[in-house]
Design an enzyme around this catalytic site. Sequence first.
Site, mmCIF file in Angstrom:
data_model
loop_
_atom_site.group_PDB
_atom_site.id
_atom_site.type_symbol
_atom_site.label_atom_id
_atom_site.label_comp_id
_atom_site.label_asym_id
_atom_site.label_seq_id
_atom_site.Cartn_x
_atom_site.Cartn_y
_atom_site.Cartn_z
ATOM 1 N N PRO A 387 31.160 -25.529 -38.876
ATOM 2 C CG PRO A 387 29.525 -24.740 -40.321
ATOM 3 C CD PRO A 387 29.758 -25.066 -38.895
ATOM 4 C CB VAL A 389 36.557 -25.963 -36.615
ATOM 5 C CG1 VAL A 389 35.496 -25.155 -35.912
ATOM 6 C CG2 VAL A 389 35.991 -27.268 -37.145
ATOM 7 C CE LYS A 391 33.874 -30.313 -40.257
ATOM 8 N NZ LYS A 391 33.639 -28.870 -40.067
ATOM 9 C CB SER A 712 23.719 -25.997 -18.969
ATOM 10 O OG SER A 712 23.377 -25.022 -19.933
ATOM 11 C CE LYS A 755 27.646 -24.728 -20.774
ATOM 12 N NZ LYS A 755 26.848 -25.724 -20.015
#
Length: 823
Positions: A387, A389, A391, A712, A755
């Site tokens: 949410p 961003v 769109k 990861s 990251k």
Amino acid sequence: MDNIYMKEMEDAGSNTLSLIADFEGSEEQMMDIEIEQAIPVLPLRNMVLFPGVFLPVAVGRASSLRLVKDAEQNQGYIAVACQKKAQTDQPKFEDLYETGCIAKIVRTLEMPDQTVTVILQGVRRMTLNSITEETPYLKGEVTLLNEVLLDKENEEDIALVETCKDLTIRYIRTADTMNPESAFGIKNINNQMFLINFICTNLPFPMEEKMQLLQIDSLRERANKLLRILNREVQLADIKASIQMRTREDIDQQQKEYFLQQQIKAIQNELGSNSQEEEIEELREKGEQKMWSDEVYEIFNKEVDKLERTNTQSPDFSIQMNYVQTMLSLPWNEFTKDNHNLPSAEKILNRDHYGLDKVKERILEHLAVLKLKQDMKSPIICLYGPPGVGKTSLGRSIADALKRKYIRMSLGGVHDESEIRGHRRTYIGAMPGRIVKSLIKAGSSNPVFILDEIDKLGSSNQGDPASALLEVLDPEQNSTFHDNYLDIDYDLSKVMFIATANNINAIPEPLLDRMELIEVSGYITEEKVEIARKHLLPKLLTNTGMKKGDVKLPKKTLEALVESYTRESGVRNLEKIIGKILRKVAVKFAAEDKIEPVEVKVEDLKELLGAPYFSRDKYQGNEYAGVVTGLAWTAVGGEILFVETSLSKSKDKGGKLTLTGNLGDVMKESAVLALEYIKTHATDINIDESVFENWNFHVHVPEGAIPKDGPSAGITMATSLASALTQRKIKPNLAMTGEITLRGRVLPVGGIKEKILAAKRAGIKDIILSEDNKKDIEEIQDIYIKGLTFHFVREIREVLDIALTDEQVKNPVQLTVEKEDKK
């Protein structure tokens, strides 16, 4: 021209009824007549004269008037014949029926309207053989026909005549076309022949049946045929009367409404206006201006005709009117002109949104193909991501770039199929679906259509709206989209549908397959700072009544806001925080009643907003064995992650592995894999294998209240275990991310960009990644990776060689059995 019409019995008037009552002559005397070789012939329209019957005839044709005048002076007989076609003005022999009646003129009357009415009495049937003269009127040769009379003493004949009389009286009283008083004249006729012939002449039977009756020689057979005809007519009259009685109550109210409506119409006409007719005419004119196909135009005309026939007071009128207006409101084949200027479109996209390179690239590709082909089906795009961003707002920018109309339809919580397809017109309160209503609102058949929150669609017993969208979002089907209310195929292929979603796993697979997926990932800190500087701050300054330059937020201040006061993928909370700062400043301006430019520094944030809401982890050094810095991806961006390993002496034979920190199943499996790899390759790493029997291992990831999962951290756990078991320091300012296998392979992971930026913020200098992640680094702009050194590896052994130094930590733990015994 003769003005001759079929007369009912009441039209004969009192004079004719008087003559009927006075007629007492015998049938034999009527038959005993003599005629000349050629006699005058009077043609009649729609009338058949029978012997003994008096018939009033209106005469208007010049030849007929001359005939009547001569016959009245000579007191002779004339022949009366019926025309085969009433519209023939100058009949000849072939235009007349051959069977007719000899008649005499009883009386001539001049009417007030200057017409002449002649009362004729039939005398005897005849056959017209030929026409000998045509001027000044018709004359012809005839043959007299005999009449077989009834037996006045025969009871069967008497009953037959009485039955005909009774049925005639019943018919007169039942039929709406007859005067009930005519029954009185029938009742007073006693002569059998005259009664039968009178009924045959005056009742409104078809002309062909009257001629068949006249051609019958026997009066008994004529009466029998007349009886069959009367029975039929009486039954039909009874059925009509029964239907009228049943429907009278139903139509009384409708008649009342109709009469009232007619009165309203008359009043409107007097006032010089008729709104209903004007409105329908206006609808037709609008329909002629529409760019419809022949099929749609035909349907529209039928619906308007139906509307015109409908009473305005009827409930169906408003339903029909709404449907016609819906057809007219839709933008059939009406399109806005696309903007084919690629640099201009790119400028608009960059103006409204920072970043989002993949989305912008896809829109420009569509524009380029559209410019070359000039006509193409619009793509079905699905923007998915966390949410806030941008769109949904991106859809408006795309509409601006294409110069198209913009429509947004929120699908969150929609659980009724009718919301998409509409209701059938048979239902009360029916209306079209939201697709059609949105197109009416847009006024164009090629808008940019945002289907917001498509992953929030529900389903219920009213149907599954996600299934209804399959037709809308299929480029092969939406050219003939069928709305239940409209009930006509509508072309949606030129509409550019853009769906938005937070979680594509919640979208049904068939629907997902029809869309082109584009991920809109969360913004990194640098991007948020640029968005705040270029977009949020100017907008919020305007909203709070200030202008550009009144309040300045330096880049460091914006970074502090992003790092310490928000934790999100998008920029909604950042917008709220900046708005809060501006409101605080606005209070100060209002109190001082003047505006002086203010620069908000990092040290001012605590006073304006309070203590920081969040704290970012910083690199903690390498003074402790077993503490390794990993990199993690979250919905709100990248984070650094610390993996800690501690050892404790085991009382029982066989070491035990303990995992803490609210880890998910995947992370737990990574920890087990890491330990098994260390055990297998203990000799290579210079670890005494007896350690695994006498020591317990505890792996912890701090901030246990936050759930953590994913593969990861595999190489991070392996490095942490190796560091703890060897008591060797980790290379300073180093972080890593990657998945491991039991064989020691290092596999690639996702979220590399986020990251890396998290590592850079934390002060990391070196990063270890899988060799397969090298392509992800190449896609990142140089500005974001400046100052970082990347180490790409394939095996865990390479990771340990890079991460572990030869220097041991202070006060290392003595792990071997021999050392413990000496101690």
